[in-house]
Design an enzyme around this catalytic site. Structure first.
Site, PDB file in Angstrom:
ATOM      1  N   HIS A   1       3.459   6.867  -6.883  1.00 21.28           N
ATOM      2  CA  HIS A   1       2.753   8.085  -7.298  1.00 21.28           C
ATOM      3  C   HIS A   1       3.706   9.280  -7.244  1.00 21.28           C
ATOM      4  O   HIS A   1       3.675  10.163  -8.116  1.00 21.28           O
ATOM      5  CB  HIS A   1       1.549   8.305  -6.385  1.00 21.28           C
ATOM      6  CG  HIS A   1       0.463   9.133  -6.996  1.00 21.28           C
ATOM      7  ND1 HIS A   1      -0.696   9.441  -6.309  1.00 21.28           N
ATOM      8  CD2 HIS A   1       0.324   9.735  -8.192  1.00 21.28           C
ATOM      9  CE1 HIS A   1      -1.485  10.176  -7.064  1.00 21.28           C
ATOM     10  NE2 HIS A   1      -0.888  10.378  -8.217  1.00 21.28           N
TER      11      HIS A   1
ATOM     12  N   HIS B   1       0.829  -1.206   0.000  1.00 20.12           N
ATOM     13  CA  HIS B   1       0.000   0.000   0.000  1.00 20.12           C
ATOM     14  C   HIS B   1       0.866   1.260   0.000  1.00 20.12           C
ATOM     15  O   HIS B   1       0.700   2.144  -0.853  1.00 20.12           O
ATOM     16  CB  HIS B   1      -0.919  -0.004   1.222  1.00 20.12           C
ATOM     17  CG  HIS B   1      -1.771   1.226   1.353  1.00 20.12           C
ATOM     18  ND1 HIS B   1      -3.076   1.278   0.941  1.00 20.12           N
ATOM     19  CD2 HIS B   1      -1.495   2.454   1.846  1.00 20.12           C
ATOM     20  CE1 HIS B   1      -3.574   2.486   1.174  1.00 20.12           C
ATOM     21  NE2 HIS B   1      -2.620   3.221   1.724  1.00 20.12           N
ATOM     22  N   GLU B   2       1.760   1.361   0.952  1.00 21.63           N
ATOM     23  CA  GLU B   2       2.564   2.579   1.064  1.00 21.63           C
ATOM     24  C   GLU B   2       3.465   2.766  -0.147  1.00 21.63           C
ATOM     25  O   GLU B   2       3.754   3.892  -0.556  1.00 21.63           O
ATOM     26  CB  GLU B   2       3.384   2.572   2.362  1.00 21.63           C
ATOM     27  CG  GLU B   2       2.544   2.606   3.630  1.00 21.63           C
ATOM     28  CD  GLU B   2       1.597   3.801   3.688  1.00 21.63           C
ATOM     29  OE1 GLU B   2       1.919   4.855   3.098  1.00 21.63           O
ATOM     30  OE2 GLU B   2       0.526   3.670   4.309  1.00 21.63           O
TER      31      GLU B   2
ATOM     32  N   HIS C   1       1.803   4.713  -2.858  1.00 21.55           N
ATOM     33  CA  HIS C   1       1.993   6.165  -2.708  1.00 21.55           C
ATOM     34  C   HIS C   1       3.380   6.572  -3.221  1.00 21.55           C
ATOM     35  O   HIS C   1       3.526   7.616  -3.879  1.00 21.55           O
ATOM     36  CB  HIS C   1       1.871   6.556  -1.237  1.00 21.55           C
ATOM     37  CG  HIS C   1       0.487   6.510  -0.685  1.00 21.55           C
ATOM     38  ND1 HIS C   1      -0.578   7.162  -1.251  1.00 21.55           N
ATOM     39  CD2 HIS C   1      -0.013   5.893   0.427  1.00 21.55           C
ATOM     40  CE1 HIS C   1      -1.677   6.961  -0.527  1.00 21.55           C
ATOM     41  NE2 HIS C   1      -1.362   6.184   0.491  1.00 21.55           N
TER      42      HIS C   1
END
Length: 710
Positions: A496, A489-490, A493
């Site tokens: 991104h 998940h992290e 980011h």
């Protein structure tokens, strides 16, 4: 509207050249040299940085030339370099290390930093320059002409969007207010910044003192015996912030009241409306409609789960007479049922989920397979970080030479193995991993940008993922499955931020609407269970044997197991956030003793039985909302998941993202996601980017199926 005083700031003070923050960092890509930081240098650097940026703003505001991109946007987007450098160091250290003197400094500087932000947001002169540029664009578009600025320079779509959003921000932030109203707004902003900073520090201390993790049902409940010990542990978790030195109730109520007052001052009904106006959702009605639509089926699923677990508890020899199933027992019996039905639990999986295998052979492997990037560890750079456990990788970009190559070419090298296809591939970014818990570190996991990408500034991204995994005194760090998902998940980011390909710094990376920012990270979670990815990282820490095929099948078979509780506890937190932030000033409870009753009534009103399923976060440890940037926006996780579930379907469908049944793990799908969404930042409407990726607007049906809510 009248102009404010033309004197935005006093003379810019000179910063001692010997201050470690006086000049840009000289490490690769501008990585902050934390090892060189002297704490006493931070405050003067912040103050000099504020004064320097105010002078930069003033130069633009007083420029007699007609506004243009070159004399307005460029200098404003470039401004604040020293301040950014100093605050990056301050916030990184207060978030991840135990520095009481820096915690105190952060709280002391908070109102001044709020006033600094107001100096920009409420400057009518700057607003008029943006507005003049924006009006030119609108006029050209109305005539079907290509927009240009006053100097005749073309205004591209990304710049036009920046202008529109900036004008909306000025107006939403109160630039039209005058006199006493403007003064009151400044007071409110300063007080709110001070309160939220202080609340965050105390919430973190309360968490460490209680020996629990951020959310209500701490994982330790799964292994705690007997029932009475579980009850005590849950009470300790849920009691954070309700009494003693870390009691935050009065401050939370003040935050709610001040946000409500601020919203009305700005012309909105309540704080949630101000947040929705800047979001993809656009209205609180849209947010409420989606959340309440999900409550009924989620609560029904949770009750069915509870009934099964109550039977298990009643049949458990460890259960004493008179002990009834409750929230404290949920984790214990959910794990028991998970193991019985699927043959897996955290204890069974842990030896196959070693932290650095997960990161290097799982998270990195998937990123290489999708995007062609490779990872090369830089221990020389890690030596400059604030803790010896922090690791740093150089990320190299194979995109130019490998885009369009067959999926097999995207396979990741083994951990530590250099890629041979393009050894001199250009450096894309630096990735920093700070994975271990330590005293003073904030709870949970997060991503930050230490350096923000921009073609204007010529900077390439430096991003950090932080987590709170317990580091054993010796031996490997073994993860739970939830922690594996956290790693993926992290890193979503991080991707991104690393793939950002924008001109304007303010539009780079994760600077998208708040209810969209979780979308890339949620999509990245889906690769954790991909057959090739799982086979790469899930190997026994001692023997190197792969996770047995039977366990792999059982792990996948879990599907939506446990989603009744998981969805309901999330919805409880999201709706509690909305309840606090749709209040009018006069409706905010008047005393700290009313906080718990307000919580209960708010959840009861929307159909959530909080005695059975407490919210994921209660008010007094809801750090996202009362000490972070998610006030009235915690709904954004599930709003983003609507996009995520639909995009994941796109990846997995042959003829769309997938090729020959590879479930989308190929370079073509990865490059399309990168090109159409990850690289765009906020330079294009995220919903337009989603449609460019999938060919459609997001649909809610995939989410309903995923969470068994259809």
């Amino acid at each position: 509207m009248t102009d404010p005083s033309t004197s935005l700031s006093p003379a810019v003070p000179e910063l001692d050249p010997g201050n470690c923050l006086a000049a840009p960092w000289t490490l690769d890509l501008g990585l902050p040299d934390f090892a060189a930081v002297r704490h006493q240098d931070i405050e003067p650097a912040v103050r000099a940085g504020m004064a320097q940026q105010r002078a930069q703003w003033e130069a633009v505001a007083t420029d007699p030339a007609e506004p243009s991109v070159a004399n307005t946007l460029v200098p404003l987007e470039r401004s604040g370099d020293l301040l950014d450098r100093a605050l990056t160091v301050l916030y990184s250290l207060t978030a991840a290390t135990e520095c009481p003197e820096l915690d105190e400094l952060e709280e002391r500087l908070a109102p001044e930093l709020a006033a600094h932000k107001d100096a920009f947001d409420l400057d009518v002169r700057l607003y008029r320059r943006y507005k003049a540029l924006h009006d030119r664009v609108l006029a050209a578009q109305a005539q079907g002409a290509a927009p240009t600025d006053a100097a005749g320079a073309p205004v591209d779509a990304a710049t036009a969007r920046l202008l529109r959003l900036a004008v909306e921000d000025f107006e939403r932030n109160g630039v039209a207010l005058q006199g006493a109203e403007a003064a009151r707004l400044r007071e409110l902003n300063a007080r709110l910044t001070t309160l939220t900073t202080s609340i965050g520090t105390r919430m973190a201390k309360a968490m460490h003192d209680a020996g629990v993790v951020n959310f209500t049902l701490t994982p330790a409940l799964a292994a705690t015996e007997p029932h009475s010990a579980r009850v005590e542990l849950l009470e300790r978790s849920m009691g954070r912030g309700l009494s003693g030195e870390h009691d935050v109730r009065a401050d939370v109520l003040e935050v709610a009241a001040l946000r409500a007052e601020r919203a009305q001052l700005l012309g909105y009904a309540h704080h949630a409306e101000t947040v929705a106006a800047a979001s993809a959702a656009r209205s609180t009605e849209a947010v409420s409609s989606m959340l309440t639509r999900l409550v009924g089926p989620a609560m029904a699923n949770a009750r069915q789960e509870a009934a099964r677990y109550a039977e298990r508890m009643a049949a458990d020899p460890a259960t004493e007479p008179g002990e009834d199933f409750g929230p404290a027992d949920w984790r214990r019996y959910e794990e028991a049922e998970r193991k019985e039905r699927f043959g897996v639990d955290d204890a069974t999986l842990a030896p196959y989920l070693e932290l650095w295998n997960v990161v290097e052979k799982g998270v990195f492997y998937a990123a290489t397979a999708l995007y062609g990037i490779t990872f090369h560890e830089r221990p020389d750079l890690a030596a400059h970080m604030y803790d010896p456990s922090v690791r740093v990788w150089e990320v190299r970009d194979q995109q130019a030479s490998s885009a369009g190559a067959p999926a097999e070419a995207g396979r990741a090298p083994s951990a530590g193995q250099e890629a041979t296809a393009e050894p001199q591939a250009p450096v894309l970014a630096l990735f920093v991993a700070d994975m271990f818990a330590r005293p003073g570190k904030g709870g949970g996991a997060w991503m930050n940008e230490l350096v923000t990408q921009s073609h204007l500034t010529g900077r390439r991204p430096v991003v950090i993922n932080c987590a709170n995994f317990e580091q054993p005194e010796s031996g490997p760090t073994l993860l739970s499955w939830d922690q594996v998902v956290t790693c993926f998940h992290e890193f979503g980011h991080a991707l991104h931020g690393m793939f950002s390909d924008t001109y304007w710094p303010s539009a780079a990376g994760t600077s998208v609407p708040q209810d969209v920012v979780e979308f890339p990270s949620q999509v990245n979670e889906s690769w954790a269970l991909h057959p090739r990815v799982l086979a790469s990282y899930a190997v026994h820490v001692d023997t190197g044997e792969p996770l047995p095929a039977g366990l792999v099948q059982q792990l996948r078979a879990q599907g939506a197991f446990g989603q009744g509780y998981a969805t309901t506890e999330y919805l409880g937190a999201a709706l509690l956030d909305q309840a606090w932030h749709t209040l009018l000033p006069a409706q905010v409870p008047g005393s700290a003793e009313q906080v718990e009753d307000f919580e209960h009534r708010a959840l009861q009103a929307v159909g959530i039985d909080d005695a059975l399923v407490p919210p994921r976060y209660r008010t007094t440890y809801f750090q996202h909302v009362f000490a972070g940037y998610y006030g009235a926006a915690y709904y954004s996780y599930i709003w983003s998941e609507v996009m995520d579930a639909d995009a994941t379907d796109w990846f997995r469908t042959d003829g769309q993202g997938a090729q020959d049944g590879d479930l989308g793990l190929n370079r073509q799908a990865g490059e399309r996601f990168r090109r159409e969404f990850l690289s765009r930042g906020d330079s294009r409407d995220p919903l337009e980017s989603f449609e460019s990726l999938t060919g459609r607007q997001p649909r809610i049906e995939p989410l309903l199926r995923r969470r068994t809510l259809d």
